[in-house]
Design a protein around this motif. Structure first.
Motif, short mmCIF file in Angstrom:
data_model
loop_
_atom_site.label_atom_id
_atom_site.label_comp_id
_atom_site.label_asym_id
_atom_site.label_seq_id
_atom_site.Cartn_x
_atom_site.Cartn_y
_atom_site.Cartn_z
N ARG A 1 0.97 -1.56 0.14
CA ARG A 1 -0.45 0.79 0.20
C ARG A 1 0.68 1.56 0.09
NH1 ARG A 1 -3.01 -3.14 4.05
NH2 ARG A 1 -5.09 -3.62 2.55
N PHE A 2 2.07 1.14 0.74
CA PHE A 2 2.73 2.61 1.01
C PHE A 2 3.51 2.39 -0.60
CE2 PHE A 2 7.02 3.88 1.81
CZ PHE A 2 7.08 5.28 1.58
N LEU A 3 4.04 1.97 -1.01
CA LEU A 3 4.73 1.81 -2.49
C LEU A 3 3.71 2.13 -3.48
CD1 LEU A 3 6.87 -1.59 -2.66
CD2 LEU A 3 7.78 1.01 -2.34
N ALA A 4 3.10 1.85 -3.04
CA ALA A 4 0.93 2.13 -4.26
C ALA A 4 1.29 3.72 -4.09
CB ALA A 4 0.55 1.07 -4.10
N ALA A 5 1.29 3.80 -2.98
CA ALA A 5 0.74 5.60 -2.83
C ALA A 5 1.65 5.87 -3.03
CB ALA A 5 0.62 5.37 -1.09
N SER A 6 2.86 5.92 -2.34
CA SER A 6 3.74 6.77 -3.04
C SER A 6 4.05 7.04 -4.48
CB SER A 6 5.32 5.26 -3.07
OG SER A 6 5.64 5.53 -1.51
N GLN A 7 3.56 5.94 -5.67
CA GLN A 7 4.00 5.80 -7.61
C GLN A 7 2.52 6.60 -7.25
OE1 GLN A 7 5.61 4.36 -9.00
NE2 GLN A 7 7.08 4.11 -7.61
N TYR A 8 1.67 6.65 -6.66
CA TYR A 8 0.34 8.09 -6.89
C TYR A 8 1.16 9.08 -6.70
CZ TYR A 8 -2.75 3.66 -7.77
OH TYR A 8 -4.05 2.36 -8.39
N TYR A 9 1.50 9.25 -5.59
CA TYR A 9 2.01 10.78 -5.48
C TYR A 9 2.59 11.38 -5.79
CZ TYR A 9 4.74 14.26 -2.54
OH TYR A 9 4.94 15.31 -1.93
N ARG A 10 3.72 10.71 -6.81
CA ARG A 10 4.04 10.74 -8.01
C ARG A 10 4.27 11.60 -9.50
NH1 ARG A 10 10.19 7.26 -8.03
NH2 ARG A 10 10.55 8.43 -9.63
N GLY A 11 2.98 10.86 -9.17
CA GLY A 11 1.78 11.16 -10.86
C GLY A 11 1.51 11.54 -10.62
N GLY A 12 0.94 12.57 -9.57
CA GLY A 12 -0.21 13.05 -8.99
C GLY A 12 -1.73 12.94 -8.77
N ARG A 13 -1.63 11.81 -8.12
CA ARG A 13 -2.74 10.74 -7.58
C ARG A 13 -2.89 11.38 -6.19
NH1 ARG A 13 -1.46 10.74 -13.56
NH2 ARG A 13 -2.94 9.66 -14.48
N TYR A 14 -3.26 12.49 -6.03
CA TYR A 14 -2.71 12.46 -4.56
C TYR A 14 -4.13 11.70 -3.98
CZ TYR A 14 0.38 16.17 -5.60
OH TYR A 14 1.92 16.37 -6.21
N THR A 15 -5.48 11.83 -3.92
CA THR A 15 -6.45 11.62 -3.44
C THR A 15 -6.24 9.94 -3.37
OG1 THR A 15 -7.98 13.16 -3.96
CG2 THR A 15 -9.00 11.69 -3.33
N LYS A 16 -5.94 9.41 -4.92
CA LYS A 16 -6.08 8.09 -4.59
C LYS A 16 -4.72 8.00 -3.56
CE LYS A 16 -6.12 5.32 -7.68
NZ LYS A 16 -7.35 4.35 -7.45
N ALA A 17 -3.55 8.22 -3.24
CA ALA A 17 -3.02 8.08 -2.32
C ALA A 17 -3.18 8.79 -0.90
CB ALA A 17 -1.29 9.04 -2.83
N GLN A 18 -4.13 9.17 -0.98
CA GLN A 18 -4.25 9.10 0.31
C GLN A 18 -5.20 8.53 0.68
OE1 GLN A 18 -7.06 12.16 0.77
NE2 GLN A 18 -6.52 13.45 3.30
N LEU A 19 -6.42 7.75 -0.10
CA LEU A 19 -6.71 6.59 0.68
C LEU A 19 -6.39 5.57 0.70
CD1 LEU A 19 -9.24 6.94 -2.73
CD2 LEU A 19 -9.94 7.66 -0.28
N LEU A 20 -4.98 5.56 0.11
CA LEU A 20 -3.97 3.83 0.84
C LEU A 20 -3.82 4.62 2.24
CD1 LEU A 20 -2.49 3.25 -2.94
CD2 LEU A 20 -4.17 1.25 -1.54
#
Length: 242
Positions: free
Chosen positions: A28-47
């Motif tokens: 979950r942390f790794l996925a959130a990190s990738q979403y964060y780097r791609g600007g998908r902050y809401t998806k990162a927050q949900l994770l």
């Protein structure tokens, strides 16, 4: 951004198959990190909301709380507005380095073309004409091309010519000719050579510069004639060519 989002999606899909709870939280942390780097902050927050920090690897656990707070900040409705206000305050004070640092840290608060163009202008003000030309080239390649922005690209060179800073103008335009070979850059280079010829110390140098002026103008005219009709009909570009 899209590549990071795809990486986040792939990592997120692996969570269901992980056997250990610790592995699930780490994924979950790794996925959130990738979403964060791609600007998908809401998806990162949900994770992040599903991550149990004490089950993360020790080195990751130390980073998680700061990461979680940053994700939370960037997920807020006012995030983009607040960062843009910071940029505007620095812009009003002509503080270009802080603007570049903000844009580097917040790469999705402006449209890609706007981001590239603002970086280019800041680099020009800081005297980094090569980086400026590269950012202008990025903005130029984006579709559909923004002719107004393209016309503004040579504004700084015109300003330098007007101030008599011809060596700086030449350096600026040399990079632009290399990376953005458009009618407007060649036309501006022709004007620069005319100004340099006027200041030449001897007839040989003046003749050389005048010959270069004509070559630049001929290239500007050639490139102008093959532009799409809507670009050729742009009043500002036609004025420069005239």
């Amino acid at each position: 951004g899209a590549c990071f989002a795809e990486a986040g999606k792939i990592l997120e899909a692996r969570i269901a198959n992980a056997r250990k709870q610790a592995d699930k939280h780490y994924l979950r942390f790794l996925a959130a990190s990738q979403y964060y780097r791609g600007g998908r902050y809401t998806k990162a927050q949900l994770l992040c909301q599903k991550i149990q920090a004490d089950l993360l690897p020790p080195d990751v656990r130390l980073l998680f709380e700061k990461f979680r707070k940053d994700v939370e900040f960037r997920s807020r409705d006012q995030y983009v507005v607040e960062v843009r206000k910071q940029i505007e305050r620095h812009n009003q004070r002509n503080e270009n380095q802080p603007i570049l640092e903000i844009l580097q840290d917040h790469p999705y608060v402006l449209r890609p073309a706007d981001m590239a163009f603002m970086r280019a202008m800041c680099c020009e003000e800081l005297g980094d004409y090569h980086a400026a030309a590269l950012f202008f080239a990025d903005a130029w390649r984006m579709k559909p091309p923004d002719l107004t922005r393209l016309m503004s690209m040579t504004a700084f060179a015109w300003e330098l010519i007007g101030k008599g800073k011809l060596s700086d103008a030449a350096l600026c335009l040399n990079y632009q000719l290399e990376h953005v070979p458009h009618a407007i850059t060649y036309a501006t280079a022709s004007v620069l050579r005319s100004s340099q010829a006027d200041r030449a110390s001897n007839e040989k140098e003046r003749t050389k510069l005048t010959e270069e002026q004509l070559r630049y103008f001929e290239e500007a005219l050639r490139r102008y004639q093959i532009l799409p009709a809507h670009e050729r009909d742009n009043d500002e570009l036609r004025g420069v060519m005239t």
